[in-house]
Design an enzyme around this catalytic site. Structure first.
Site, PDB file in Angstrom:
ATOM      1  N   ASP A 138       0.849  -1.190   0.000  1.00 23.10           N
ATOM      2  CA  ASP A 138       0.000   0.000   0.000  1.00 23.10           C
ATOM      3  C   ASP A 138       0.881   1.235   0.000  1.00 23.10           C
ATOM      4  O   ASP A 138       1.958   1.242   0.601  1.00 23.10           O
ATOM      5  CB  ASP A 138      -0.919   0.022   1.227  1.00 23.10           C
ATOM      6  CG  ASP A 138      -2.058  -0.973   1.090  1.00 23.10           C
ATOM      7  OD1 ASP A 138      -2.351  -1.353  -0.056  1.00 23.10           O
ATOM      8  OD2 ASP A 138      -2.624  -1.374   2.112  1.00 23.10           O
ATOM      9  N   SER A 142      -0.955   3.426   3.632  1.00 28.11           N
ATOM     10  CA  SER A 142      -1.269   2.747   4.886  1.00 28.11           C
ATOM     11  C   SER A 142      -0.282   1.610   5.112  1.00 28.11           C
ATOM     12  O   SER A 142       0.673   1.429   4.371  1.00 28.11           O
ATOM     13  CB  SER A 142      -2.699   2.210   4.842  1.00 28.11           C
ATOM     14  OG  SER A 142      -2.827   1.251   3.806  1.00 28.11           O
ATOM     15  N   ASP A 146      -0.880  -4.777   3.737  1.00 30.33           N
ATOM     16  CA  ASP A 146      -1.902  -5.726   4.170  1.00 30.33           C
ATOM     17  C   ASP A 146      -1.352  -7.144   4.135  1.00 30.33           C
ATOM     18  O   ASP A 146      -0.745  -7.562   3.140  1.00 30.33           O
ATOM     19  CB  ASP A 146      -3.132  -5.637   3.256  1.00 30.33           C
ATOM     20  CG  ASP A 146      -3.801  -4.269   3.339  1.00 30.33           C
ATOM     21  OD1 ASP A 146      -3.860  -3.729   4.453  1.00 30.33           O
ATOM     22  OD2 ASP A 146      -4.241  -3.749   2.295  1.00 30.33           O
ATOM     23  N   ASP A 197      10.664 -17.929  33.537  1.00 32.81           N
ATOM     24  CA  ASP A 197      10.238 -17.490  32.207  1.00 32.81           C
ATOM     25  C   ASP A 197      10.805 -16.090  32.011  1.00 32.81           C
ATOM     26  O   ASP A 197      10.409 -15.149  32.714  1.00 32.81           O
ATOM     27  CB  ASP A 197       8.715 -17.451  32.115  1.00 32.81           C
ATOM     28  CG  ASP A 197       8.103 -18.840  32.076  1.00 32.81           C
ATOM     29  OD1 ASP A 197       8.856 -19.810  32.261  1.00 32.81           O
ATOM     30  OD2 ASP A 197       6.882 -18.957  31.876  1.00 32.81           O
ATOM     31  N   HIS A 205      12.664 -20.544  40.054  1.00 28.40           N
ATOM     32  CA  HIS A 205      12.919 -21.924  40.456  1.00 28.40           C
ATOM     33  C   HIS A 205      14.423 -22.179  40.501  1.00 28.40           C
ATOM     34  O   HIS A 205      15.224 -21.414  39.961  1.00 28.40           O
ATOM     35  CB  HIS A 205      12.246 -22.890  39.480  1.00 28.40           C
ATOM     36  CG  HIS A 205      10.757 -22.722  39.407  1.00 28.40           C
ATOM     37  ND1 HIS A 205       9.877 -23.650  39.903  1.00 28.40           N
ATOM     38  CD2 HIS A 205       9.979 -21.709  38.902  1.00 28.40           C
ATOM     39  CE1 HIS A 205       8.634 -23.238  39.708  1.00 28.40           C
ATOM     40  NE2 HIS A 205       8.672 -22.063  39.088  1.00 28.40           N
ATOM     41  N   SER A 220      11.638  -7.529  37.114  1.00 23.41           N
ATOM     42  CA  SER A 220      12.637  -8.054  38.038  1.00 23.41           C
ATOM     43  C   SER A 220      13.657  -8.856  37.255  1.00 23.41           C
ATOM     44  O   SER A 220      13.480  -9.124  36.068  1.00 23.41           O
ATOM     45  CB  SER A 220      11.973  -8.913  39.116  1.00 23.41           C
ATOM     46  OG  SER A 220      11.039  -9.797  38.535  1.00 23.41           O
TER      47      SER A 220
END
Length: 1010
Positions: A342, A345, A348, A734, A793, A880
Site C-alpha cells: 500500500d 497505509s 496488508d 520465564d 525456580h 525483576s
C-alpha cells in the site's frame, strides 16, 4: 565501554634529533608532532625550533582517552615541518596499541602504568615515499582519569584512586576488553601496519588501511578482480618494542565459544518462483481489485523481502536468497508471508505459511534423491522429480539482463546438486473476515525451489575451479613453484614450510620437482582449514582479498580468511544467469517488513533505532523455540519514560529520582495488594495477551492483583529438560536471558554500569572466599517482564545456604537501564541465595528487585534440599531480574545463548529449558516437533505468539457462546448470529476441529448478508 575504565593515555613528546626538515634553505624550521589513535582522535604539540645542535625540544604531554572500541588499535606519531603556507611531512613512528600497553609497568606511587623514555627511529609512510631520518624521544603513561561527574558521584565516600580502580589489574582488564571487542583480523592488520617493510616504509594507512599493495593476478575470470595485500612483516626493526608474529600470537587472547553448534556447517539456497491464486482485494473505487504482492521470508534473526509486482494475482518473482544454518537453528521454522503493498497505509497481510527447516535439510543419496522423502507438514507438497541446479532455468530466467542490455553468461561448473521444488499451501490471513466463498475459491500456493550444501563441499568446488583455472598447461598437477604462485595470487601468507608439508604428507619431495594432483592439493587445503577450525589458530591466512569479484562486496579483508572462503563459496555456487535478483537481509523482523517508511521513521525518532541488540526503547528478543524475532509488549508512555529517564545518567542518579521510584514502587505494591485491584486483571490479560490456561486457579479465585501476578501454574506445565541429569542446569524463570563466560565479558557486551563489580553486588557480605569464587565467574542474567510468570525456580540440584538480604534502590531492569552508566545490579534491592551442588560447586542465585516491585518473597530456608525445578520464591508486581553465578571452570553455557548474548540479543526462554552443563557433559540437544504433532492448545499458543491474536480467555468465552448457540436448545437466534460471537480460533485459524461448527455460523451470516 570506555566509561567503565576511564583510562587516559598520556604521550610525552620530549625531543627529536638528526631530523631532515622539509626545506633545507630554512635553518629555523618549526616542527610539530601529531599523536593519533586509530584515526578517531588526535592532538598536536606546539611548534619547536632547533637549538644549535639541531635538537628539537617539546617536552609536551598529549592526553587521549582510551576507548575499548577502536577501528584499528594503532598509535601514530607523525612529525611535520610547519612552513609559511603549508606543512611538509617529515616522518612518523607507529605502535601496536595492545603490545605497547602490555609493556607498561605499574607504578604504585602514582597509581599509573609507565614506560621509560626511549628513542624511536622515524620512518616514512609508503604513500609519501620520502627519505626520513632522525629519532624522537617518547614516554608513555596510562592513568585512570576521574571526570567532574565521577568526582561528584564519589564525593560521599573516602575511596582512594587505587580502591576505585580495584587493583593494578585494571589495565589488564582494559586490554582484555579491547581484544574482545576488536576483531582478530583488525588486530593483525594493526600489528602489520606498525612494522616498516623491507624498504623501510610503513604500509599506507590513508589509501587502504587494510592492504599495502595491489597485485594484478589473473588466474581466470574468478580472480581477475581480486585485490589483496602481501604480508609486510620485517625480520628486524629499530623499534625497541617491535613484535614478531610469534609475539603477536602470544599476547593475543581471543575469547571464543568452544562449541561446534555455533559454526555454520551448511548453506540453504531458496528460489522464490511465484505465487498463484491470490484473493482480489477490492480497490478504493470498488471498480477493480488492488493487489501489489511481495513475499517476506523470515528465519531466526534474518528477514528478507522480495520486490513487489504491480496489479497481479499470480506474481512471478524469480528471486533467490541464501543463508547459513547452524546446528541449534535446525529446529527453527521458515516463515513465508505474502503482503499487499500500500502506498499510504500499512501493508496488508494476505497469506502465511510455515515450513520446518529440518525438512528442507534432509539429506538423500544421489541414486534416489527425493522419491522416498515425505515432508511432515501437510501443507507442503514436494514434487516427484527433483531438478538439477542447471535445469532450473526453465522456471527462472535464461539470462540476466544488466545495464545497457548486456547479457551476462556465467560458467555453471559449480552449480552441482539437486534442487527440490516445493509448493506450499498458504493460509489466508485470519485477521480479515473472508467470506466462505473467498476461502473456498482462493487457495494461495507459493512455489519455490530449495537446495542445501555443506560448506566443505562448496569449498572443494571452489578450490577445484580455481586450481583448474591456474593449470594453464592442463597437466592436472602442480609443483611447488606453481603452488606458491597460486597461494600468492590469493593473497595468502602461507610459508614455504607449510606448502612443503603438502608434498611430505604424500611422501613426495617438492625440492626435486615432484608434483601433486589437483585432488591432493584440495585435500591438503581442506586439512589446513580443518586444523585451523579445531585449534582456532590464526597464524597464517589462506586467502586475503578486499573485494568479491562476483557480487562486488567490499571490505572483505576485515573478515577472517575462513569467512572470506565461505563468502566466495556461496557466491560461486549461485547460478547468476538464471535469477533476477539475489536477496539480502533487509529487515530486523517480519513485522518491520510490513511497515511503511514514515512508520519506521516515527518509531526511530520516538523510541530510537529499531535494530537487534540496539540500545533503544524498541526491545527485540528471539524466541528460542521458533527462532522468531519478537517485539516486547510495553505501554507507549512506559517506553518513552524509560528512554527519557535512563538516557541521562545525571537524572537517573539524582536523589529526587531515587526517592520517586522508591515511593512509587511501595505505593504500587500496596495498591495491588488491595481487593479493589482485582478489576485490573482483565485489562492486564488483554493488553499482554496472556495464556491463562496454565494457571492453577480460575480467574475469579484471585482476591488481589498481586495474587494473580505471582500466580502458580499447573503441575507439569513447565517440564524440565533432561530432568534426571544433574549435570545440566535449567532456566530459573520465564524470562529474557543473556549469558556470559565471565564478568569482564558481561561488562564489555551488556552491563555498562559504572564500576560494576562482584564486590559491589555482594555489598557488605563480600569476603575473600566470595572473591575467589565469583570475581571471574560465569554469569547469567534472566530478566522478567511484567507479562512473564513471576515465580523463580532452582536451576540446579543442591542444598540452600544462608540467605542474605541487601536493601537498595528500585531502578528498572530494562535493557536500556542496564546498558547505561547506571549500576542497576549494584544499587537495587536484592538477595543472595547460595546453593551448594556436587556438579557445579557453589552456585549463587541473586534475585534483584526493580521498578514497581513491592517485595521479593523466598519459599526456601537455609539447609533445605532442592531439586532442579523446585520453586525458590516469587516477585510481586513489577519487572525483576535473576542473576545466576557459576564457577566458570565447572560450567559452560549453551552455545546458542552465548551467541545471542555476544550480539547483545536477549533470548526468550521458559522455566526448565537447558541453559548450560558441566565441561564433561555434552550440550542438551533439542529435537524438532512439527506443528501438526503439537496438541491444539499448543498450536494456538504458537500462532498467538507469532500473530499477536486475542487472549485465550476471550477464545474460551467465544467457544462457550458458540456451544450455546449450536447446542441442544434449538436453532440459534438471528440476533446472536454476529461475527463478534465467533472465537478467535475461527477467525484466525482453519483447524479441522473447529471448522464444521464455525462454518455453520459463517454460512448463515453470509446468507443473511451480514
Amino acid at each position: 565501554m570506555s566509561q567503565a575504565f576511564n583510562l587516559v593515555l598520556f604521550t610525552e613528546i620530549k625531543q627529536a634529533q638528526n631530523v631532515k626538515t622539509g626545506n633545507d634553505k630554512e635553518p629555523n624550521s618549526k616542527l610539530r608532532a601529531i599523536v593519533r589513535i586509530s584515526e578517531r582522535s588526535s592532538k598536536k604539540t606546539p611548534r619547536a625550533t632547533p637549538r644549535d645542535d639541531f635538537v628539537y625540544t617539546w617536552n609536551s604531554t598529549i592526553s587521549l582517552k582510551l576507548r575499548s572500541q577502536l577501528k584499528l588499535p594503532l598509535i601514530q606519531i607523525s612529525v611535520w615541518d610547519k612552513q609559511a603556507h603549508r606543512s611538509v611531512y617529515v616522518g612518523e613512528v607507529r605502535f601496536f596499541l595492545i603490545g605497547l600497553l602490555k609493556s607498561l609497568a605499574y607504578n604504585e606511587h602514582t597509581s599509573s602504568w609507565e614506560s621509560t623514555p626511549q628513542w624511536y627511529q622515524l620512518y616514512s609512510s609508503e604513500d609519501k615515499k620520502s627519505f626520513s631520518s632522525g629519532t624522537i624521544l617518547v614516554q608513555f603513561r596510562v592513568q585512570q582519569h576521574l571526570s567532574k561527574k565521577n568526582l561528584f558521584f564519589n564525593a560521599k565516600s573516602d575511596v582512594t584512586l587505587s580502591d576505585q580502580t580495584g587493583s593494578s589489574d585494571l589495565l589488564n582488564q582494559y586490554i582484555q576488553a579491547i581484544e574482545t571487542s576488536t576483531p582478530r583480523s583488525l588486530q593483525k592488520k594493526a600489528f602489520d601496519l606498525s612494522n616498516p617493510n623491507e624498504q623501510r616504509f610503513y604500509p599506507d594507512i590513508e589509501t587502504n588501511a587494510l592492504a599495502s599493495s595491489i597485485l594484478d593476478c589473473e588466474i581466470d575470470s574468478m580472480l581477475e578482480d581480486f585485490t589483496y595485500r602481501k604480508p609486510n612483516i620485517t625480520e628486524s626493526s629499530l623499534h625497541d618494542d617491535t613484535l614478531t608474529d610469534t609475539d603477536f600470537e602470544s599476547i593475543h587472547s581471543d575469547p571464543t565459544i568452544p562449541s561446534s553448534a555455533l559454526v555454520p556447517k551448511r548453506i540453504l539456497f531458496i528460489e522464490i518462483l511465484s505465487v498463484t491464486d491470490l484473493p482480489p482485494y477490492k480497490s478504493f473505487t470498488r471498480a477493480t481489485f488492488d493487489m501489489d504482492p511481495f513475499v517476506v521470508i523470515s528465519f531466526g534473526k534474518r528477514t528478507y523481502r522480495t520486490s513487489w509486482r504491480k496489479h497481479t494475482l499470480t506474481p512471478v518473482f524469480n528471486e533467490r536468497l541464501a543463508f547459513e544454518v547452524c546446528d541449534y537453528e535446525k529446529n527453527y521454522d521458515l516463515q513465508f508471508s505474502v503482503l499487499d503493498k500500500d502506498k499510504f497505509s500499512f501493508h496488508d497481510q494476505v497469506a502465511t505459511g510455515f515450513v520446518s527447516v529440518s525438512e528442507l535439510l534432509e539429506e538423500k543419496t544421489t541414486d534416489k534423491p527425493c522419491t522416498d522423502f515425505k515432508p511432515t507438514s501437510s501443507n507442503l507438497i514436494l514434487l516427484d522429480k527433483p531438478m538439477n541446479a542447471n535445469e532450473s532455468a526453465d522456471n527462472l530466467l535464461d539470462t540476466k539482463k544488466k545495464k545497457y542490455k548486456r547479457n551476462v553468461n556465467t560458467d555453471a561448473t559449480l552449480q552441482g546438486g539437486l534442487l527440490r521444488k516445493y509448493e506450499l499451501v498458504m493460509s489466508l490471513d485470519g485477521k480479515k473476515n473472508w467470506s466462505r466463498k473467498t476461502k473456498d475459491e482462493y487457495i494461495p500456493i507459493l512455489k519455490f525451489n530449495t537446495r542445501f550444501e555443506r560448506y566443505e563441499i562448496l569449498r572443494r568446488q571452489l578450490w577445484m575451479h580455481l586450481l583448474q583455472g591456474n593449470d594453464t598447461q592442463m597437466k592436472g598437477t602442480l609443483d611447488l613453484i606453481e603452488l606458491n604462485y597460486f597461494v600468492d595470487c590469493l593473497g595468502s601468507n602461507l610459508s614455504d614450510k607449510t606448502l612443503a608439508s603438502f608434498f611430505e604428507y604424500y611422501d613426495k619431495n617438492p625440492w626435486v620437482g615432484e608434483t601433486l594432483t589437483i585432488e591432493q592439493v584440495i585435500d591438503s587445503l581442506e586439512r589446513l582449514v580443518f586444523k585451523r577450525q579445531c585449534a582456532n589458530t590464526h597464524e597464517n591466512y589462506i586467502i586475503n582479498i578486499d573485494t568479491c569479484p562476483l557480487c562486488g562486496q567490499g571490505r572483505l579483508s576485515l573478515r577472517q580468511d575462513l569467512d572470506i572462503l565461505k563468502h566466495l563459496s556461496i557466491c560461486a555456487s549461485r547460478d547468476w544467469s538464471t535469477v533476477n535478483k539475489v536477496l539480502k537481509p533487509s529487515f530486523v523482523s517480519s513485522k518491520a517488513a510490513t511497515r511503511r517508511w514514515y512508520s519506521r521513521l516515527l518509531i526511530k525518532l520516538t523510541f530510537g533505532q529499531y535494530t537487534l541488540g540496539g540500545n533503544s526503547a524498541n526491545i527485540l528478543i528471539q524466541d528460542r523455540d521458533t527462532g522468531y524475532i519478537l517485539e516486547e509488549k510495553m505501554n507507549i508512555h512506559v517506553r518513552l519514560g524509560i528512554k527519557l529517564l535512563y538516557k541521562s545518567f545525571d537524572k537517573a542518579n539524582s536523589r529526587k529520582i531515587k526517592t520517586l521510584l522508591r515511593k512509587l514502587s511501595i505505593r504500587q505494591g500496596i495498591k495491588f495488594d488491595s481487593p479493589s485491584s482485582v478489576s485490573q486483571i482483565p485489562s492486564f490479560i488483554k493488553f499482554h495477551k496472556l495464556d491463562v490456561d496454565d494457571c492453577l486457579l480460575q480467574l475469579d479465585e484471585y482476591k488481589t492483583f498481586n495474587e494473580f501476578f505471582y500466580r502458580k501454574l499447573k503441575p507439569g506445565s513447565r517440564p524440565q529438560e533432561d530432568e534426571n541429569n544433574s549435570n545440566i542446569a535449567t532456566s530459573p524463570a520465564d524470562c529474557r536471558c543473556t549469558v556470559f563466560e565471565s564478568i569482564t565479558f558481561a561488562k564489555t557486551f551488556w552491563i555498562k554500569g559504572r564500576n560494576f563489580t562482584t564486590k559491589k553486588l555482594f555489598g557488605s557480605f563480600y569476603s575473600r572466599e566470595m572473591a575467589d569464587l565469583y570475581d571471574e565467574c560465569s554469569i547469567g542474567i534472566f530478566r522478567l517482564a511484567p507479562q512473564d510468570y513471576h515465580r523463580f525456580h532452582s536451576p540446579v540440584t543442591g542444598t540452600v545456604g544462608k540467605v542474605q538480604s541487601i536493601s537498595g534502590e528500585y531502578f528498572t531492569v530494562n535493557p536500556m537501564a542496564i546498558r547505561s552508566d547506571l549500576d542497576v545490579f549494584g544499587e537495587n534491592v536484592r538477595c543472595l541465595l547460595p546453593i551448594q551442588t556436587k556438579e557445579f560447586g557453589r552456585v549463587l542465585v541473586v534475585p534483584v528487585g526493580a521498578m514497581m516491585v513491592g517485595s521479593i518473597i523466598l519459599s526456601v530456608k537455609e539447609n533445605q534440599e532442592v531439586k532442579k525445578g523446585d520453586e525458590l520464591g516469587y516477585f510481586k508486581f513489577g519487572g525483576s531480574t535473576l542473576l545466576v553465578l557459576f564457577p566458570n571452570k565447572r560450567f559452560k553455557f549453551d552455545s546458542d545463548l552465548l551467541a545471542n548474548s555476544n550480539n547483545k540479543i536477549e533470548t526468550l526462554i521458559k522455566v526448565g529449558m537447558s541453559i548450560g552443563h558441566t565441561p564433561e557433559e555434552p550440550q542438551f540437544e533439542r529435537h524438532y516437533r512439527s506443528f501438526e504433532e503439537e496438541p491444539v492448545d499448543q498450536q494456538l499458543r504458537i500462532i498467538r505468539c507469532i500473530t499477536g491474536g486475542s487472549t485465550f480467555e476471550e477464545s474460551k468465552q467465544a467457544t462457550q457462546r458458540r456451544n450455546e448457540l449450536l447446542g441442544n436448545e434449538g436453532s440459534p437466534q438471528e440476533k446472536d448470529l454476529q461475527v463478534e460471537n465467533l472465537s478467535w480460533e475461527a477467525k484466525n485459524m482453519n483447524l479441522e476441529e473447529l471448522e464444521e461448527n464455525e462454518s455453520l455460523l459463517l454460512y448463515d451470516l453470509v446468507n443473511d448478508g451480514t
